[in-house]
Design a protein around this motif. Structure first.
Motif, short mmCIF file in Angstrom:
data_model
loop_
_atom_site.label_atom_id
_atom_site.label_comp_id
_atom_site.label_asym_id
_atom_site.label_seq_id
_atom_site.Cartn_x
_atom_site.Cartn_y
_atom_site.Cartn_z
N LEU A 11 -44.22 -79.00 -21.56
CA LEU A 11 -43.21 -78.52 -22.49
C LEU A 11 -42.26 -77.57 -21.77
O LEU A 11 -42.71 -76.59 -21.16
CB LEU A 11 -43.87 -77.81 -23.67
N VAL A 12 -40.97 -77.87 -21.84
CA VAL A 12 -39.96 -77.02 -21.21
C VAL A 12 -38.78 -76.85 -22.15
O VAL A 12 -38.58 -77.63 -23.08
CB VAL A 12 -39.46 -77.60 -19.87
N GLN A 13 -38.00 -75.82 -21.90
CA GLN A 13 -36.79 -75.58 -22.66
C GLN A 13 -35.64 -76.39 -22.10
O GLN A 13 -35.61 -76.70 -20.90
CB GLN A 13 -36.44 -74.10 -22.66
N ALA A 14 -34.70 -76.74 -22.94
CA ALA A 14 -33.52 -77.48 -22.51
C ALA A 14 -32.80 -76.73 -21.39
O ALA A 14 -32.66 -75.51 -21.43
CB ALA A 14 -32.58 -77.71 -23.69
N MET A 82 -36.76 -83.75 -12.39
CA MET A 82 -35.91 -83.79 -13.56
C MET A 82 -35.28 -82.42 -13.76
O MET A 82 -35.98 -81.44 -14.04
CB MET A 82 -36.70 -84.21 -14.80
N ASN A 83 -33.97 -82.36 -13.62
CA ASN A 83 -33.22 -81.13 -13.81
C ASN A 83 -32.33 -81.25 -15.05
O ASN A 83 -32.05 -82.34 -15.52
CB ASN A 83 -32.36 -80.83 -12.59
N SER A 84 -31.87 -80.11 -15.52
CA SER A 84 -30.98 -80.07 -16.68
C SER A 84 -31.52 -80.90 -17.83
O SER A 84 -30.81 -81.72 -18.43
CB SER A 84 -29.58 -80.54 -16.28
N LEU A 85 -32.76 -80.71 -18.15
CA LEU A 85 -33.41 -81.50 -19.18
C LEU A 85 -32.79 -81.28 -20.55
O LEU A 85 -32.37 -80.17 -20.89
CB LEU A 85 -34.90 -81.20 -19.22
N LYS A 86 -32.74 -82.35 -21.32
CA LYS A 86 -32.18 -82.34 -22.65
C LYS A 86 -33.27 -82.72 -23.66
O LYS A 86 -34.23 -83.40 -23.30
CB LYS A 86 -31.02 -83.33 -22.77
N PRO A 87 -33.13 -82.30 -24.91
CA PRO A 87 -34.12 -82.69 -25.91
C PRO A 87 -34.31 -84.21 -26.00
O PRO A 87 -35.43 -84.66 -26.27
CB PRO A 87 -33.54 -82.13 -27.21
N GLU A 88 -33.26 -84.98 -25.78
CA GLU A 88 -33.37 -86.42 -25.85
C GLU A 88 -34.15 -87.02 -24.68
O GLU A 88 -34.44 -88.22 -24.67
CB GLU A 88 -31.98 -87.09 -25.94
N VAL A 119 -43.62 -85.58 -21.76
CA VAL A 119 -42.58 -84.60 -21.47
C VAL A 119 -41.91 -84.23 -22.78
O VAL A 119 -41.40 -85.09 -23.49
CB VAL A 119 -41.54 -85.15 -20.48
N THR A 120 -41.92 -82.95 -23.09
CA THR A 120 -41.30 -82.46 -24.31
C THR A 120 -40.28 -81.39 -23.96
O THR A 120 -40.61 -80.41 -23.29
CB THR A 120 -42.34 -81.89 -25.28
N VAL A 121 -39.05 -81.58 -24.41
CA VAL A 121 -37.97 -80.65 -24.13
C VAL A 121 -37.51 -80.03 -25.43
O VAL A 121 -37.04 -80.73 -26.33
CB VAL A 121 -36.79 -81.34 -23.43
N SER A 122 -37.63 -78.73 -25.54
CA SER A 122 -37.23 -78.02 -26.74
C SER A 122 -35.79 -77.54 -26.62
O SER A 122 -35.30 -77.26 -25.52
CB SER A 122 -38.16 -76.84 -27.01
N SER A 123 -35.12 -77.40 -27.75
CA SER A 123 -33.74 -76.96 -27.77
C SER A 123 -33.64 -75.44 -27.80
O SER A 123 -34.62 -74.74 -28.01
CB SER A 123 -33.01 -77.55 -28.97
#
Length: 123
Positions: A11-14, A82-88, A119-123
């Motif tokens: 889990l990471v932040q956007a 993976m850089n600059s991760l987005k919620p999508e 992989v979960t990306v939070s906003s």
């Protein structure tokens, strides 16, 4: 047979980064294509990136400039930075091996698959 084991999901932040690893074992070669696919709930499994040898790479348009695939042929490991991760980008990411070598992005030509890493990306 080829065995694939993914790791590195979480889990990471956007806007933050994550690095996925896929350890390959068994009867594999650097000439085989190793690819990353992902599948979000209720959506089709889609191609992300692939690599053959250590230099030939191919990316889906939606990750170009953000994701980088690389390969350690000595350790038989493929990575997805993976850089600059987005919620999508949130999905289960799968590593796959294509021993035929005719297609980069078609999941039907990949013979072996790992069990995936979330992989979960939070906003």
């Amino acid at each position: 047979q080829v065995q694939l084991v993914e790791s590195g999901g979480g889990l990471v932040q956007a806007g933050n980064s994550l690095r996925l690893s896929c350890a390959a074992s068994g009867r594999t070669s650097s000439r085989h294509i190793l690819g990353w696919f992902r599948q979000a709930p209720g959506k089709e499994r889609e191609f992300v990136a692939a690599i053959r040898w250590s230099e030939l790479t191919y990316y889906a348009d939606f990750v170009k400039g953000r994701f980088t695939i690389s390969r350690d042929n000595v350790q038989n490991t493929v990575f997805l930075q993976m850089n600059s991760l987005k919620p999508e980008d949130t999905a289960v990411y799968y590593c796959a091996c294509n021993r035929i070598g005719n297609s980069w992005s078609s999941r039907y030509e990949y013979e072996y698959w790992g069990q995936g890493t979330q992989v979960t990306v939070s906003s």
